[in-house]
Design an enzyme around this catalytic site. Structure first.
Site, PDB file in Angstrom:
ATOM      1  N   GLY A  10      39.995 -48.164  24.917  1.00 56.81           N
ATOM      2  CA  GLY A  10      39.111 -47.663  25.986  1.00 56.81           C
ATOM      3  C   GLY A  10      38.870 -48.722  27.044  1.00 56.81           C
ATOM      4  N   THR A  12      40.068 -49.250  29.945  1.00 54.32           N
ATOM      5  CA  THR A  12      40.024 -48.871  31.371  1.00 54.32           C
ATOM      6  C   THR A  12      38.707 -48.189  31.753  1.00 54.32           C
ATOM      7  OG1 THR A  12      41.100 -46.772  30.870  1.00 54.32           O
ATOM      8  CG2 THR A  12      42.545 -48.593  31.541  1.00 54.32           C
ATOM      9  N   LEU A  59      44.878 -43.152  20.297  1.00 56.02           N
ATOM     10  CA  LEU A  59      44.139 -42.949  19.041  1.00 56.02           C
ATOM     11  C   LEU A  59      44.664 -41.748  18.242  1.00 56.02           C
ATOM     12  CD1 LEU A  59      40.339 -43.578  19.821  1.00 56.02           C
ATOM     13  CD2 LEU A  59      41.972 -45.122  18.766  1.00 56.02           C
ATOM     14  N   LEU A  80      36.244 -48.536  21.732  1.00 54.61           N
ATOM     15  CA  LEU A  80      35.452 -47.894  22.785  1.00 54.61           C
ATOM     16  C   LEU A  80      36.131 -46.631  23.306  1.00 54.61           C
ATOM     17  CD1 LEU A  80      34.451 -51.074  24.835  1.00 54.61           C
ATOM     18  CD2 LEU A  80      33.491 -50.203  22.710  1.00 54.61           C
ATOM     19  N   ALA A  82      37.386 -42.818  23.445  1.00 55.65           N
ATOM     20  CA  ALA A  82      36.903 -41.539  22.908  1.00 55.65           C
ATOM     21  C   ALA A  82      37.094 -40.456  23.961  1.00 55.65           C
ATOM     22  CB  ALA A  82      35.411 -41.628  22.571  1.00 55.65           C
ATOM     23  N   SER A 125      26.908 -43.540  18.771  1.00 54.94           N
ATOM     24  CA  SER A 125      26.188 -42.974  19.915  1.00 54.94           C
ATOM     25  C   SER A 125      24.860 -42.355  19.505  1.00 54.94           C
ATOM     26  CB  SER A 125      27.077 -41.890  20.541  1.00 54.94           C
ATOM     27  OG  SER A 125      26.323 -41.066  21.396  1.00 54.94           O
ATOM     28  N   GLU A 127      23.925 -39.714  20.555  1.00 54.61           N
ATOM     29  CA  GLU A 127      24.179 -38.271  20.402  1.00 54.61           C
ATOM     30  C   GLU A 127      24.238 -37.873  18.926  1.00 54.61           C
ATOM     31  OE1 GLU A 127      24.723 -35.486  22.734  1.00 54.61           O
ATOM     32  OE2 GLU A 127      23.442 -36.957  23.707  1.00 54.61           O
ATOM     33  N   TYR A 149      31.118 -33.416  20.115  1.00 54.36           N
ATOM     34  CA  TYR A 149      31.185 -34.870  20.333  1.00 54.36           C
ATOM     35  C   TYR A 149      30.271 -35.596  19.341  1.00 54.36           C
ATOM     36  CZ  TYR A 149      30.162 -39.393  22.451  1.00 54.36           C
ATOM     37  OH  TYR A 149      29.972 -40.743  22.648  1.00 54.36           O
ATOM     38  N   LYS A 153      31.288 -38.234  16.363  1.00 55.93           N
ATOM     39  CA  LYS A 153      30.746 -39.603  16.302  1.00 55.93           C
ATOM     40  C   LYS A 153      30.083 -39.861  14.942  1.00 55.93           C
ATOM     41  CE  LYS A 153      31.630 -41.850  20.179  1.00 55.93           C
ATOM     42  NZ  LYS A 153      32.428 -43.093  20.192  1.00 55.93           N
ATOM     43  N   ARG A 184      30.343 -45.699  35.992  1.00 57.32           N
ATOM     44  CA  ARG A 184      30.188 -44.488  35.193  1.00 57.32           C
ATOM     45  C   ARG A 184      31.076 -43.388  35.786  1.00 57.32           C
ATOM     46  NH1 ARG A 184      28.958 -42.491  30.220  1.00 57.32           N
ATOM     47  NH2 ARG A 184      26.732 -42.144  29.953  1.00 57.32           N
TER      48      ARG A 184
HETATM   49  O1  F7E Z   1      24.081 -35.860  30.310  1.00 56.92           O
HETATM   50  C1  F7E Z   1      21.827 -33.181  31.504  1.00 56.92           C
HETATM   51  C2  F7E Z   1      22.667 -32.916  30.277  1.00 56.92           C
HETATM   52  O2  F7E Z   1      26.567 -35.995  30.544  1.00 56.92           O
HETATM   53  C3  F7E Z   1      22.766 -36.329  30.244  1.00 56.92           C
HETATM   54  C4  F7E Z   1      27.780 -39.987  27.069  1.00 56.92           C
HETATM   55  O3  F7E Z   1      28.074 -41.293  27.498  1.00 56.92           O
HETATM   56  O4  F7E Z   1      25.544 -40.625  26.541  1.00 56.92           O
HETATM   57  C5  F7E Z   1      26.305 -39.688  27.280  1.00 56.92           C
HETATM   58  O5  F7E Z   1      26.047 -38.359  26.862  1.00 56.92           O
HETATM   59  C6  F7E Z   1      21.787 -35.164  30.282  1.00 56.92           C
HETATM   60  C7  F7E Z   1      22.143 -33.995  29.341  1.00 56.92           C
HETATM   61  O6  F7E Z   1      25.346 -37.717  29.151  1.00 56.92           O
HETATM   62  C8  F7E Z   1      23.746 -32.022  34.370  1.00 56.92           C
HETATM   63  O7  F7E Z   1      22.484 -31.580  29.811  1.00 56.92           O
HETATM   64  C9  F7E Z   1      21.719 -31.802  33.615  1.00 56.92           C
HETATM   65  O8  F7E Z   1      20.960 -33.546  28.712  1.00 56.92           O
HETATM   66  O9  F7E Z   1      25.135 -37.813  31.570  1.00 56.92           O
HETATM   67  P1  F7E Z   1      25.355 -36.840  30.475  1.00 56.92           P
HETATM   68  P2  F7E Z   1      25.031 -37.384  27.606  1.00 56.92           P
HETATM   69  O10 F7E Z   1      25.392 -35.997  27.267  1.00 56.92           O
HETATM   70  O11 F7E Z   1      23.618 -37.838  27.329  1.00 56.92           O
HETATM   71  C10 F7E Z   1      25.773 -40.645  25.132  1.00 56.92           C
HETATM   72  C11 F7E Z   1      24.957 -41.773  24.544  1.00 56.92           C
HETATM   73  C12 F7E Z   1      27.206 -40.657  24.760  1.00 56.92           C
HETATM   74  O12 F7E Z   1      27.575 -41.200  23.727  1.00 56.92           O
HETATM   75  C13 F7E Z   1      28.130 -39.852  25.597  1.00 56.92           C
HETATM   76  O13 F7E Z   1      29.472 -40.279  25.423  1.00 56.92           O
HETATM   77  O14 F7E Z   1      21.806 -34.609  31.593  1.00 56.92           O
HETATM   78  N1  F7E Z   1      22.377 -32.600  32.739  1.00 56.92           N
HETATM   79  N2  F7E Z   1      22.531 -31.426  34.621  1.00 56.92           N
HETATM   80  C14 F7E Z   1      23.643 -32.761  33.182  1.00 56.92           C
HETATM   81  N3  F7E Z   1      24.663 -33.494  32.690  1.00 56.92           N
HETATM   82  C15 F7E Z   1      25.827 -33.490  33.389  1.00 56.92           C
HETATM   83  N4  F7E Z   1      26.858 -34.233  32.929  1.00 56.92           N
HETATM   84  N5  F7E Z   1      25.989 -32.758  34.554  1.00 56.92           N
HETATM   85  C16 F7E Z   1      24.974 -32.010  35.080  1.00 56.92           C
HETATM   86  O15 F7E Z   1      25.141 -31.380  36.109  1.00 56.92           O
END
Ligand code: F7E
Length: 326
Positions: A10, A12, A59, A80, A82, A125, A127, A149, A153, A184
């Site tokens: 990971g 890059t 992977l 890193l 995934a 994570s 998550e 996801y 993990k 990001r």
């Molecule tokens: O969403 C909400 C969405 O996609 C954050 C990854 O790095 O961190 C990351 O996962 C929140 C969620 O990240 C939009 O529903 C609202 O509640 O930026 P995200 P994530 O899902 O928290 C963890 C630690 C990891 O391990 C993962 O690999 O924001 N949300 N509106 C939205 N999210 C996105 N993407 N787009 C929207 O329009």
């Protein structure tokens, strides 16, 4: 101490490129595993391109991992790589399980067979906590993943613990909460917000379309989190550590601060809600407890929420202005 060798999967991506920069400063020999793409994306590696030896691998492909580990003969391995976007994991659950879950196991096998003394960092994570019942979450909080996801993990986390216990290998999990930066990917909510807000400020966009604005996350600054990964592998024993700020904020707050940083007063009127960006099962609230990392690794993140938003908005404004001049 003679120079050590690291293998980074990971490399890059956001974290891989910051980690490569950190290890280059420390004098490491660095190998990076890179999956072939028709359009290679090495832009984040610009600062360290000459210090990184690229190995062709994936992977999904055990043989390529065996070969990469043999060739690098690493002292430290950082996994890193995934399929890391939660929303895509609902559309491609099997691919996510293969890469994010089984991929970690394949790498552990390659290390067990070809470099069993190497220290392995697994990118676990927040998550994995998913549907939380206690706050803040720490190393003993139960897992209840809410996406393919998160499920993958959890598999990789337990595979790492198992290799530690079964084979006495030095394998550690860093359970990282969200961490952001100008590197990001655009699909993640923070970067989507800062890029769109910057475009609105420059008259290139009118609205910001999002899903759930009430989701809460513990957002840290990615360059500080790669230091945390490195410290985990310098610890005297392999172990699992939460990496977090201890503070959480809603997506709505992130949007408000981003508009403020860009000097836009009527930001809330620009936000449009679209169910397409809601997830089939959401993680509503994450906040980590980094006390163990502070106590045992002397690691404490210092970049605050508002600073992170400002760094990202400023970087997107600068990038878009530079593009406009070209
Ligand atoms: O969403 C909400 C969405 O996609 C954050 C990854 O790095 O961190 C990351 O996962 C929140 C969620 O990240 C939009 O529903 C609202 O509640 O930026 P995200 P994530 O899902 O928290 C963890 C630690 C990891 O391990 C993962 O690999 O924001 N949300 N509106 C939205 N999210 C996105 N993407 N787009 C929207 O329009």
């Amino acid at each position: 101490m003679p120079n050590r060798t690291a293998l980074i999967t990971g490399i890059t991506g956001q974290d891989g490129s910051y980690l490569a920069e950190l290890l280059a400063q420390k004098g490491y020999r660095i190998f990076g595993l890179v999956r072939r793409l028709s359009t290679p994306n090495m832009s984040h590696l610009a600062a360290v391109r000459d210090s990184v030896e690229i190995l062709d691998g994936d992977l999904m492909d055990q043989g390529s991992l065996n070969q990469a580990v043999r060739q690098a003969a690493p002292d430290e391995v950082y996994n890193l790589a995934a399929q890391s976007f939660v929303a895509t994991s609902f559309a491609q659950p099997l691919l996510t399980g293969e890469v994010t879950g089984l991929g970690a196991l394949r790498l552990l096998e390659a290390v067990r067979l070809h470099a069993p003394q190497a220290r392995v960092y697994q990118a676990s994570s927040s998550e994995m906590f998913g549907h939380v019942r206690t706050e803040p979450q720490d190393e003993s909080t139960a897992f209840h993943p809410r996406s393919p996801y998160g499920v993958a993990k959890v598999y990789a986390y337990w595979a790492s613990v198992n290799y530690r216990e079964a084979y006495s290998m030095f394998v550690s999990n860093g359970i990282l909460f969200n961490h952001e930066s100008p590197r990001r990917g655009m699909e993640f909510v923070t970067r989507k917000i800062t890029d769109t807000v910057a475009r609105i400020a420059l008259g290139q966009a009118k609205t910001l379309t999002l899903g759930n604005l009430d989701a809460k996350r513990d957002w840290g600054y990615a360059p500080e989190y790669v230091e945390f990964m490195w410290r985990i592998l310098q610890h005297r024993t392999p172990d699992d550590f939460v990496g977090a700020t201890g503070e959480s904020h809603t997506v709505r707050e992130f949007v408000e601060v981003a508009f403020r940083c860009a000097g836009i007063d009527d930001g809330s009127k620009r936000v449009v809600s679209d169910a397409r960006f809601q997830r089939p099962s959401e993680v509503f609230n994450l906040r980590g407890n980094p006390a163990k990392a502070a106590r045992e690794l002397h690691w404490t993140p210092s970049t605050k929420f508002e600073q992170i938003v400002r760094i990202m908005v400023d970087a997107d404004l600068a990038r878009l202005r530079a593009q406009g001049r070209r």
